[in-house]
Design an enzyme around this catalytic site. Structure first.
Site, PDB file in Angstrom:
ATOM      1  N   GLU A 122     126.465  31.169   5.884  1.00 44.01           N
ATOM      2  CA  GLU A 122     125.300  31.566   7.357  1.00 44.01           C
ATOM      3  C   GLU A 122     124.361  31.967   7.634  1.00 44.01           C
ATOM      4  OE1 GLU A 122     128.751  29.921  10.641  1.00 44.01           O
ATOM      5  OE2 GLU A 122     127.614  31.412  11.806  1.00 44.01           O
ATOM      6  N   ASP A 123     124.480  32.819   7.393  1.00 47.64           N
ATOM      7  CA  ASP A 123     123.340  33.999   7.430  1.00 47.64           C
ATOM      8  C   ASP A 123     122.848  34.892   7.053  1.00 47.64           C
ATOM      9  OD1 ASP A 123     124.671  33.908   9.856  1.00 47.64           O
ATOM     10  OD2 ASP A 123     125.377  35.420  10.104  1.00 47.64           O
TER      11      ASP A 123
HETATM   12  N1  G4P Z   1     130.607  39.668  19.900  1.00 47.10           N
HETATM   13  C1  G4P Z   1     129.818  40.515  18.861  1.00 47.10           C
HETATM   14  N2  G4P Z   1     128.947  39.000  18.013  1.00 47.10           N
HETATM   15  C2  G4P Z   1     127.747  39.578  17.426  1.00 47.10           C
HETATM   16  C3  G4P Z   1     126.978  40.888  17.523  1.00 47.10           C
HETATM   17  N3  G4P Z   1     126.361  41.206  16.758  1.00 47.10           N
HETATM   18  C4  G4P Z   1     126.279  40.316  15.644  1.00 47.10           C
HETATM   19  N4  G4P Z   1     127.453  38.663  16.355  1.00 47.10           N
HETATM   20  C5  G4P Z   1     127.265  37.545  15.530  1.00 47.10           C
HETATM   21  O1  G4P Z   1     127.025  36.084  16.865  1.00 47.10           O
HETATM   22  C6  G4P Z   1     128.454  35.500  17.066  1.00 47.10           C
HETATM   23  C7  G4P Z   1     127.970  35.101  18.381  1.00 47.10           C
HETATM   24  O2  G4P Z   1     127.090  35.380  19.524  1.00 47.10           O
HETATM   25  P1  G4P Z   1     126.829  33.691  19.436  1.00 47.10           P
HETATM   26  O3  G4P Z   1     125.540  33.486  20.007  1.00 47.10           O
HETATM   27  O4  G4P Z   1     127.805  32.701  20.520  1.00 47.10           O
HETATM   28  O5  G4P Z   1     126.750  32.834  17.780  1.00 47.10           O
HETATM   29  P2  G4P Z   1     125.587  32.041  17.326  1.00 47.10           P
HETATM   30  O6  G4P Z   1     124.397  33.292  17.059  1.00 47.10           O
HETATM   31  O7  G4P Z   1     126.045  31.708  16.009  1.00 47.10           O
HETATM   32  O8  G4P Z   1     124.390  30.905  17.793  1.00 47.10           O
HETATM   33  C8  G4P Z   1     129.422  35.789  16.126  1.00 47.10           C
HETATM   34  O9  G4P Z   1     129.160  34.692  15.087  1.00 47.10           O
HETATM   35  P3  G4P Z   1     129.844  34.638  13.849  1.00 47.10           P
HETATM   36  O10 G4P Z   1     130.907  36.007  13.128  1.00 47.10           O
HETATM   37  O11 G4P Z   1     129.303  33.548  13.018  1.00 47.10           O
HETATM   38  O12 G4P Z   1     131.164  33.850  14.753  1.00 47.10           O
HETATM   39  P4  G4P Z   1     131.624  32.511  15.749  1.00 47.10           P
HETATM   40  O13 G4P Z   1     129.990  32.425  16.323  1.00 47.10           O
HETATM   41  O14 G4P Z   1     131.442  31.280  14.650  1.00 47.10           O
HETATM   42  O15 G4P Z   1     132.283  32.816  16.831  1.00 47.10           O
HETATM   43  C9  G4P Z   1     128.970  37.122  15.910  1.00 47.10           C
HETATM   44  O16 G4P Z   1     129.457  37.847  14.076  1.00 47.10           O
HETATM   45  C10 G4P Z   1     127.750  42.405  18.508  1.00 47.10           C
HETATM   46  O17 G4P Z   1     127.760  42.647  18.324  1.00 47.10           O
HETATM   47  N5  G4P Z   1     129.213  41.540  19.176  1.00 47.10           N
END
Ligand code: G4P
Ligand code: MN
Length: 188
Positions: free
Chosen positions: A61-62
């Site tokens: 994904e990233d």
């Molecule tokens: N809470 C938090 N999140 C952070 C941080 N840095 C990076 N993230 C990542 O950002 C995603 C959540 O932010 P959003 O704005 O909702 O997601 P998006 O970038 O995919 O649109 C998560 O991705 P993900 O793991 O792929 O999960 P999800 O989006 O499927 O929940 C999370 O891992 C941080 O400092 N705090």
């Protein structure tokens, strides 16, 4: 053990130059390692495929990682779990969020467990500090949305379910020096 070290090394190289969204710029690799740690020590999930998939869960994904690369290195079982938790980044954010809610109940046991641990890690992060540029409302919306996703993951990891239930009920977000309920109480 070698399979876990191999996944950690692979993920560390792939996420090398990425940072979390917090003000401190925490290395991104802390997140996938932390998700695997939650599964193993808090969820009692010791299945190697699930742990490897957790460590690798954000690589496709990233970063530039492909599913073929995951298969060559870790086999098809790990790849299938990573696929289940990989959002299609070509879709708009709102659609990706909607699909996570709709698809959660149809995931495998392994996919559901990784999803729950991923959300636990991110919700705990949100409790500590809101990412740079996020409003309090955005953080609260992430909690409400995560609840809808993880409600579709019930039945495979009871310990993770109770951790999540507690976060939704008692979670607090620290925003600009004050504490707010993670999910505001409904007044009706
Ligand atoms: N809470 C938090 N999140 C952070 C941080 N840095 C990076 N993230 C990542 O950002 C995603 C959540 O932010 P959003 O704005 O909702 O997601 P998006 O970038 O995919 O649109 C998560 O991705 P993900 O793991 O792929 O999960 P999800 O989006 O499927 O929940 C999370 O891992 C941080 O400092 N705090
Ligand atoms: Mn993640």
């Amino acid at each position: 053990m070698s399979g876990i070290l191999k996944a950690m090394n692979f993920a560390a190289l792939k996420h090398s130059f990425q940072k979390r969204k917090d003000a401190a710029g925490t290395p991104y690799i802390n997140h996938p390692i932390g998700v695997a740690n939650i599964l193993f020590f808090e969820g009692d999930i010791k299945d190697l495929v699930t742990i490897q998939a957790a460590i690798l869960h954000d690589t496709v994904e990233d970063t530039d990682t492909t599913f073929d690369e995951i298969t060559e290195n870790f086999g098809i079982d790990v790849t299938n779990v990573v696929k289940e938790v990989t959002d299609d980044k070509s879709l708009p954010s709102a659609e990706r969020k909607r699909l996570q809610i709709v698809n959660a109940p149809h995931k495998s046991e392994r996919g559901k467990a990784v999803k729950m641990a991923d959300k636990i890690y991110n919700l705990r992060d949100l409790q500590k500090s809101v990412p740079v540029g996020w409003s309090l409302e955005r953080a609260q919306q992430y909690f409400s949305w995560a609840q809808k996703v993880t409600n579709g993951c019930r039945g495979v990891a009871p310990k993770l379910e109770s951790i999540l239930d507690d976060l939704y009920k008692n979670g607090k977000i620290n925003f600009e020096g004050s504490e707010y309920p993670a999910i505001p109480e409904q007044k009706w």
